[in-house]
Design an enzyme around this catalytic site. Structure first.
Site, PDB file in Angstrom:
ATOM      1  N   ASP A 105       1.232  -1.112  -0.072  1.00  0.00           N
ATOM      2  CA  ASP A 105      -0.172  -0.347   0.054  1.00  0.00           C
ATOM      3  C   ASP A 105       0.777   1.152   0.231  1.00  0.00           C
ATOM      4  O   ASP A 105       1.789   1.133   0.193  1.00  0.00           O
ATOM      5  CB  ASP A 105      -0.865   0.364   0.736  1.00  0.00           C
ATOM      6  CG  ASP A 105      -1.624  -0.951   1.556  1.00  0.00           C
ATOM      7  OD1 ASP A 105      -2.203  -1.779   0.753  1.00  0.00           O
ATOM      8  OD2 ASP A 105      -1.957  -1.302   2.902  1.00  0.00           O
TER       9      ASP A 105
HETATM   10  N1  URA Z   1      -1.412  -5.674   4.304  1.00  0.00           N
HETATM   11  C1  URA Z   1      -1.189  -4.362   4.455  1.00  0.00           C
HETATM   12  O1  URA Z   1      -2.758  -4.103   4.696  1.00  0.00           O
HETATM   13  N2  URA Z   1      -0.981  -3.512   3.446  1.00  0.00           N
HETATM   14  C2  URA Z   1       0.135  -3.806   2.583  1.00  0.00           C
HETATM   15  O2  URA Z   1       1.264  -3.195   1.860  1.00  0.00           O
HETATM   16  C3  URA Z   1       0.454  -5.206   2.448  1.00  0.00           C
HETATM   17  C4  URA Z   1      -0.146  -6.133   3.298  1.00  0.00           C
END
Ligand code: URA
Length: 238
Positions: A105
């Site tokens: 993310d």
């Molecule tokens: N899980 C999440 O919530 N975000 C990420 O970027 C990777 C795994």
């Protein structure tokens, strides 16, 4: 062996149309001999462009310390910077393009692998591989003790999903119930945030600290820095 004009565009120097001018100008050589014909067949590993060997001539496989606020998309929809802006500009023009192996993310930092080898990207993101990914979290509320058994059970199902998550290992800090590590063997959308939110502990900070045997700490990378990695680290692993 590649045609000289195809080589220049494949490795991101110029378009195939522009290649004739590069070749006429003597910018491409093997040893001391200029290659002037666009259709000449050349071995990329022996070619010098402007006197320099082609960087990453055998393909790109790198580990990046992704900083917060960067998106893993090639095209940013909200104007935030992309992880590709942290890599050499010429890589954006290479074909095939460099892509991230899975995504983080925008608000997650940490270890991100990137490659231009589509087969490798596919193999490493395949749900069948179950490569372990380790995330370090800080939550806004304590993670309840029963979450450890729930996540390990293989029967915990995320909101809106039909199949349960694979067993995951929660390792809360003994001294701080808002901090710890979660080990996953799959990669569902926002998985760590959704799992921890489901047990009443919304994530404040999230960092991926390991993929398989590769530990972010061992690479000594500052956020935004990257380093070449030997793909055998993953292809040879079970
Ligand atoms: N899980 C999440 O919530 N975000 C990420 O970027 C990777 C795994």
């Amino acid at each position: 062996m590649l045609r000289a004009d195809a080589l220049l565009s494949r490795f991101g120097y110029c378009s195939r149309r522009e290649a004739a001018a590069w070749l006429r100008a003597g910018r491409v050589r093997i040893d001391q001999s200029p290659i002037t014909s666009p259709s000449a067949k050349v071995d990329p590993a022996r070619v010098l462009v402007d006197g320099q060997p082609i960087p990453f001539v055998n393909g790109i496989f790198v580990a990046l310390h992704k900083p917060l606020g960067y998106t893993c998309s090639h095209i940013s929809e909200d104007g935030s910077p992309t992880v590709y802006e942290l890599l050499p500009a010429q890589w954006e023009a290479r074909s095939p393009a460099v892509q991230s192996i899975g995504r983080l993310d925008k608000e997650t930092a940490g270890l991100l692998l990137l490659s231009d080898d589509g087969t490798l990207v596919h193999a490493l993101t395949s749900p069948k591989r179950h490569i372990e990914k380790v995330y370090e979290y800080r939550t806004a509320a304590p993670v309840p003790p029963e979450a450890t058994a729930l996540f390990a059970s293989g029967s915990f199902t995320l909101n809106g999903e039909k199949s349960p998550c694979l067993p995951a290992t929660l390792e809360p800090d003994v001294s701080d119930p808002c901090h710890g590590r979660l080990r996953l063997h799959e990669g569902r959308y926002h998985q760590v945030r959704r799992m921890l939110a489901a047990v009443g502990a919304p994530v404040m900070d999230l960092t991926r600290v390991a993929i398989g045997s590769l530990q972010l700490d061992s690479l000594s990378l500052n956020p935004g820095e990257w380093i070449p990695i030997n793909p055998q680290l993953f292809t040879d692993a079970p």
